[in-house]
Design an enzyme around this catalytic site. Structure first.
Site, PDB file in Angstrom:
ATOM      1  N   GLU A 110      -6.877  -5.360 -26.737  1.00 55.01           N
ATOM      2  CA  GLU A 110      -7.740  -4.899 -27.514  1.00 55.01           C
ATOM      3  C   GLU A 110      -8.764  -3.917 -26.768  1.00 55.01           C
ATOM      4  OE1 GLU A 110      -8.886  -8.388 -30.873  1.00 55.01           O
ATOM      5  OE2 GLU A 110     -10.049  -8.306 -28.720  1.00 55.01           O
TER       6      GLU A 110
ATOM      7  N   ASN B  10     -10.347 -13.672 -35.666  1.00 53.22           N
ATOM      8  CA  ASN B  10     -11.309 -14.028 -34.980  1.00 53.22           C
ATOM      9  C   ASN B  10     -12.591 -14.174 -35.497  1.00 53.22           C
ATOM     10  OD1 ASN B  10     -12.430 -14.558 -32.842  1.00 53.22           O
ATOM     11  ND2 ASN B  10     -12.297 -12.640 -31.752  1.00 53.22           N
TER      12      ASN B  10
ATOM     13  N   GLU C 277     -15.621  -9.821 -25.183  1.00 53.92           N
ATOM     14  CA  GLU C 277     -17.143 -10.740 -25.401  1.00 53.92           C
ATOM     15  C   GLU C 277     -17.640 -11.350 -24.282  1.00 53.92           C
ATOM     16  OE1 GLU C 277     -16.581 -10.900 -29.587  1.00 53.92           O
ATOM     17  OE2 GLU C 277     -16.441  -9.315 -29.538  1.00 53.92           O
TER      18      GLU C 277
ATOM     19  N   GLY D 238     -15.157  -4.140 -33.200  1.00 58.31           N
ATOM     20  CA  GLY D 238     -16.609  -3.844 -34.013  1.00 58.31           C
ATOM     21  C   GLY D 238     -16.915  -2.078 -33.979  1.00 58.31           C
TER      22      GLY D 238
ATOM     23  N   HIS E 207     -11.109 -12.665 -23.621  1.00 61.59           N
ATOM     24  CA  HIS E 207     -11.953 -11.689 -25.086  1.00 61.59           C
ATOM     25  C   HIS E 207     -12.713 -10.822 -23.666  1.00 61.59           C
ATOM     26  CE1 HIS E 207     -13.576  -9.706 -28.638  1.00 61.59           C
ATOM     27  NE2 HIS E 207     -12.978  -9.982 -29.061  1.00 61.59           N
TER      28      HIS E 207
ATOM     29  N   SER F  81     -10.897  -3.583 -34.287  1.00 60.81           N
ATOM     30  CA  SER F  81     -11.474  -2.285 -36.085  1.00 60.81           C
ATOM     31  C   SER F  81     -10.545  -2.384 -36.918  1.00 60.81           C
ATOM     32  CB  SER F  81     -12.104  -1.234 -35.570  1.00 60.81           C
ATOM     33  OG  SER F  81     -13.346  -1.502 -35.261  1.00 60.81           O
TER      34      SER F  81
ATOM     35  N   LYS G 275     -15.571 -15.142 -34.536  1.00 56.50           N
ATOM     36  CA  LYS G 275     -16.534 -14.528 -33.191  1.00 56.50           C
ATOM     37  C   LYS G 275     -18.081 -16.231 -33.498  1.00 56.50           C
ATOM     38  CE  LYS G 275     -14.109 -10.407 -32.711  1.00 56.50           C
ATOM     39  NZ  LYS G 275     -15.247  -8.640 -32.324  1.00 56.50           N
TER      40      LYS G 275
END
Ligand code: 13P
Length: 249
Positions: free
Chosen positions: A167, A10, A100, A173, A98, A210, A12
């Site tokens: 996730e 991904n 985000e 991150g 996701h 991560s 992003k």
């Protein structure tokens, strides 16, 4: 651990035209006997989908989008892309749910509509679930995961076209990954939730958050995991290849 694990990149909101060249090394790896069963999927920004489709043509590497609109057809939605448009250029996958995008307004209900539209257009789905740090601290993880799974799959017939990506938001991150015994338990709980809801024999579950060349040796020990959804480390081919090699050895 099997050698047909998923390695989903991904990217992003990163990547220009030049960065696509680095994929060539991953293409070479995917053609070698040892790694040819690895299921490598690139999910770049929309702007790079076509270019990556071209350079991965005639290889086993697949390409997906990072999101889609819930509408099943064209409409006045500035800045959005629906599943049919994704499908029409040749991508086979789409990431939905996701975290985000959840913070930007993707509710379980909207995610449900997005999954329905993607399934209708015969895209495969990488469906993300995961709790925030606050939810984890309040011991609400299982409740949250259940509402995310049940909410997203509501009124959808059981099928094998969804990969469930666990996730934990606090791991994305941050360089922090769950304790292995906790992750193992969590994956089993997720599997049970899906099986209870759908009576699906063997749902595919991958882990994201991560993942990097340093922690992959530990992460790959998690039984019943089918692969990884990789953010930062997937943008560097050397790291991505390292992860694949260390998983399948
Ligand atoms: P990182 O690997 O950068 O933590 O990102 C994980 C992720 O969000 C993949 O979808």
């Amino acid at each position: 651990m099997t050698n047909n694990m998923f390695f989903i990149a991904n990217w992003k909101m990163f990547g220009d035209l030049k960065s696509v060249n680095s994929i060539k090394k991953v293409i070479n790896l995917s053609k070698t006997k040892k790694y040819k069963k690895a299921q490598i999927i690139y999910c770049p920004p929309y702007t790079l989908i076509d270019k990556i489709l071209r350079i991965t043509k005639n290889t086993k590497i697949k390409v997906g989008a990072q999101n889609c609109h819930y509408s099943q057809s064209d409409g006045p939605y500035t800045g959005s892309i629906h599943s049919d448009l994704i499908k029409s250029i040749g991508a086979k996958y789409v990431i939905i749910g996701h975290s985000e995008n959840r913070v930007l307004g993707d509710t379980n209900q909207i995610i449900n509509l997005k999954i329905k539209s993607a399934l209708k257009k015969k895209l495969k789905i990488i469906f993300c679930i995961g709790e925030t740090l606050k939810e984890k601290r309040k011991k609400k993880t299982n409740l949250i995961l259940k509402s995310q799974i049940y909410g997203a799959l509501k009124n959808i017939k059981k099928n094998n076209n969804i990969i469930f990506a666990y996730e934990p938001v606090w791991s994305i991150g941050t360089g922090i990954i769950p304790k292995m015994e906790n992750l193992e338990k969590q994956v089993i709980i997720i599997k049970k939730l899906i099986i209870n809801f759908w009576k699906l024999k063997n749902p595919k579950i991958i882990y994201g958050g991560s993942v990097n060349p340093k922690n992959i040796a530990e992460l790959k020990k998690i039984r019943s995991i089918n692969g990884f959804l990789i953010g930062g480390a997937s943008r560097n081919s050397k790291n991505f290849i390292d992860i694949i090699k260390k998983t399948i050895n």
